[in-house]
Each structure stands twice: as C-alpha cells, then as structure tokens.
Design a protein around this motif. Structure first.
Motif, PDB file in Angstrom:
ATOM      1  N   GLU A  79      -6.116 -10.895  19.704  1.00  0.00           N
ATOM      2  CA  GLU A  79      -7.079 -10.927  20.801  1.00  0.00           C
ATOM      3  C   GLU A  79      -6.567 -10.183  22.027  1.00  0.00           C
ATOM      4  N   ARG A  80      -5.303 -10.424  22.409  1.00  0.00           N
ATOM      5  CA  ARG A  80      -4.815  -9.897  23.676  1.00  0.00           C
ATOM      6  C   ARG A  80      -3.838  -8.742  23.524  1.00  0.00           C
ATOM      7  N   ILE A 103       1.503 -12.208  23.080  1.00  0.00           N
ATOM      8  CA  ILE A 103       1.458 -13.579  22.582  1.00  0.00           C
ATOM      9  C   ILE A 103       1.581 -14.567  23.730  1.00  0.00           C
ATOM     10  N   ILE A 104       2.468 -14.276  24.694  1.00  0.00           N
ATOM     11  CA  ILE A 104       2.626 -15.155  25.853  1.00  0.00           C
ATOM     12  C   ILE A 104       2.161 -14.382  27.082  1.00  0.00           C
ATOM     13  N   ASP A 105       1.111 -14.873  27.728  1.00  0.00           N
ATOM     14  CA  ASP A 105       0.573 -14.180  28.899  1.00  0.00           C
ATOM     15  C   ASP A 105       1.528 -14.315  30.072  1.00  0.00           C
ATOM     16  N   ARG A 106       1.416 -13.342  30.993  1.00  0.00           N
ATOM     17  CA  ARG A 106       2.199 -13.445  32.215  1.00  0.00           C
ATOM     18  C   ARG A 106       1.703 -14.595  33.077  1.00  0.00           C
ATOM     19  N   LYS A 107       0.394 -14.654  33.284  1.00  0.00           N
ATOM     20  CA  LYS A 107      -0.154 -15.724  34.110  1.00  0.00           C
ATOM     21  C   LYS A 107      -1.452 -16.202  33.488  1.00  0.00           C
ATOM     22  N   ARG A 108      -1.863 -17.370  33.946  1.00  0.00           N
ATOM     23  CA  ARG A 108      -3.100 -17.936  33.434  1.00  0.00           C
ATOM     24  C   ARG A 108      -4.281 -17.182  34.047  1.00  0.00           C
ATOM     25  N   ASP A 109      -5.195 -16.730  33.195  1.00  0.00           N
ATOM     26  CA  ASP A 109      -6.220 -15.804  33.683  1.00  0.00           C
ATOM     27  C   ASP A 109      -7.596 -16.473  33.700  1.00  0.00           C
ATOM     28  N   ASP A 110      -7.772 -17.436  34.589  1.00  0.00           N
ATOM     29  CA  ASP A 110      -9.131 -17.959  34.729  1.00  0.00           C
ATOM     30  C   ASP A 110      -9.352 -18.493  36.143  1.00  0.00           C
ATOM     31  N   ILE A 121      -1.814 -19.449  15.433  1.00  0.00           N
ATOM     32  CA  ILE A 121      -2.173 -19.277  16.844  1.00  0.00           C
ATOM     33  C   ILE A 121      -1.536 -18.010  17.402  1.00  0.00           C
ATOM     34  N   ALA A 122      -0.250 -17.780  17.044  1.00  0.00           N
ATOM     35  CA  ALA A 122       0.447 -16.609  17.583  1.00  0.00           C
ATOM     36  C   ALA A 122      -0.194 -15.316  17.089  1.00  0.00           C
ATOM     37  N   PHE A 181       0.327 -23.860  11.780  1.00  0.00           N
ATOM     38  CA  PHE A 181      -0.573 -23.869  12.942  1.00  0.00           C
ATOM     39  C   PHE A 181      -0.068 -22.936  14.035  1.00  0.00           C
ATOM     40  N   ILE A 182       1.236 -23.064  14.381  1.00  0.00           N
ATOM     41  CA  ILE A 182       1.776 -22.254  15.472  1.00  0.00           C
ATOM     42  C   ILE A 182       1.725 -20.771  15.123  1.00  0.00           C
ATOM     43  N   LYS A 226      -3.510 -14.796  18.898  1.00  0.00           N
ATOM     44  CA  LYS A 226      -3.356 -14.303  20.262  1.00  0.00           C
ATOM     45  C   LYS A 226      -2.953 -12.843  20.259  1.00  0.00           C
TER      46      LYS A 226
END
Lengths: 94, 141
Positions: free
Chosen positions: A83-84, A87-94, A76-77, A72-73, A80
């Motif tokens: 898509e982006r 894998i780990i975004d700097r900040k939450r973008d919403d 997901i990685a 699963f992990i 991501k």
C-alpha cells in the motif's frame, strides 16, 4: 482407526499446501502470492495440531500460537509494503 | 495514496498487541518447566512492539514507549553477568544457580530460581537487539 484418519488429514493438508504453492509460483500479482503465503501458514498450523495429536504431546501448542502470530504480522507487513512502499511510517498521517 | 484509513488495523492492533505482550511474558515465565524461555519471550514481545510500530507509525510509538532500545542491550548483558557473578558471594563457581520454595501472598508456594534472573538478561538483550535492528533499517533512507 483414529490414526488412519489423522494421517489421511495430514496428507490432505499436504495436498492443500502443494496446491497453494502452485498459486505462489504462477500467481500473476503480488497480492495473490501474499494470500497464498498466509494460507500456507494456516495449513501449517493445522498440520502441527494434527502432529501433536499423533505424537500425544502438549509441547507444540505454543508453536501453534507463535505461528499464527507470525503469519499475521508478516501479512500485515507485506500489505503495508504494497500500500505505502514503507512498512513503518515516519509519522501518523491523519 | 491519499485518504487511506487504517481503522480496522489500529483497532485490531490495540487488542492483538496486548495479547502478544501477555504471551511474551507467559513464554518467559513458563520457560523453566515447559517450552519457552527468554529468547522466544523476547521475540514475541518485540513482535508486539513491531506491530504497534507498523500500525501507528514511528512518531506516535516513540511518544507512547519512550524506551531507548540501544540501552536495553547493555542492561540485559549486565543483568546476566551480575547474576552469574553473584555466585562468587557464596563461594561457588561462576554461573552456579540455586532455587528455593517461597510462600507468596497470592500465588501460594512458588519455586523461585536464580536462573530466571539470567533469563531476564536474555529477554532484555533479545528485545533490544531485535528492535534496534528493525528501527535502524527503517531509519535508513
């Protein structure tokens, strides 16, 4: 009788993994390969369950849980990453 | 890509990372009598934290878990060394361990071993090392 059935099931799961490997090798796009890897993980989980029935032990039940979590992990990685690009975004973008 | 929405991932993460943390603690405590132990428990716990980082991003999780994972490594190593050196207090060789049966209020009679404290050191070190590696790679641009 039950042993023959278990070995037959194990063989069929091996055949399924080989067919999935074909999709990994010739898969035209990256998402095809990722789905195939996830499916190999699920097939390995079932194969480990059958092997633990054949060996008559409970010691592999943790392995099943861990393999499911890792599949699963990793899926997901990879998703991501597609898509982006990270894998780990700097900040939450919403 | 504008306007991506991770609602399904975030909802699944809040459930699955909770299960993962529980499984990590279970594997840590079950290590004495069945498969598991500090190493695999630490890996599962860092997997749960990694899942949080992947779905919520760096900034939110840093506010959610204000833990410096680099200080977790010496704390784990110190726990292991102090547990091992504690055997000198009882005039026995280094790394000698003992166990005993105690009566706890809820659990009843429980076997408590000092090897679990050593395992706690392994657990903290593994979580610290894995999270330090992953977060260092992520910060590197």
């Amino acid at each position: 009788m039950i042993d023959a059935m278990l070995y037959a099931a194990l063989t069929l799961f091996g055949v399924a993994i080989v067919i999935t490997l074909y999709r990994i090798v010739v898969g035209p796009s990256l998402p095809d390969r990722i789905i195939a890897l996830d499916m190999i993980g699920v097939n390995l989980i079932t194969a480990i369950a059958i092997i633990s029935v054949i060996l008559g032990t409970k010691a592999f039940l943790d392995v099943i849980l861990i393999l499911g979590i890792l599949a699963f992990i990793s899926t997901i990685a990879f998703s991501k990453y597609i898509e982006r690009g990270v894998i780990i975004d700097r900040k939450r973008d919403d | 890509m504008a306007g991506t929405n991770n609602l399904i991932l975030r909802t699944a993460t809040s459930l699955i990372s909770f299960l993962l943390l529980g499984f990590g603690v279970y594997a840590f405590f079950a290590g004495h009598n069945s498969p598991g132990g500090g190493f695999i428990g630490g890996l599962m716990t860092s997997g749960a934290i990694l899942l949080l980082y992947m779905s919520y991003g760096m900034k939110t999780v840093n506010q959610m878990l204000p833990i410096n994972f680099k200080t977790m490594i010496p704390v784990g190593l110190l726990t292991a060394v102090l547990t091992s050196a504690g055997s000198f207090l009882f005039d026995v060789p280094f790394l000698s361990h003992t166990f005993g049966y105690f009566y706890l209020p809820i659990f009843g009679e429980v076997e408590l071993a000092t090897a679990m404290l050593f395992d706690l050191g392994v657990y903290l070190t593994v979580v610290g090392v894995v999270m330090t590696i992953i977060l260092t790679i992520t910060d590197d641009q």
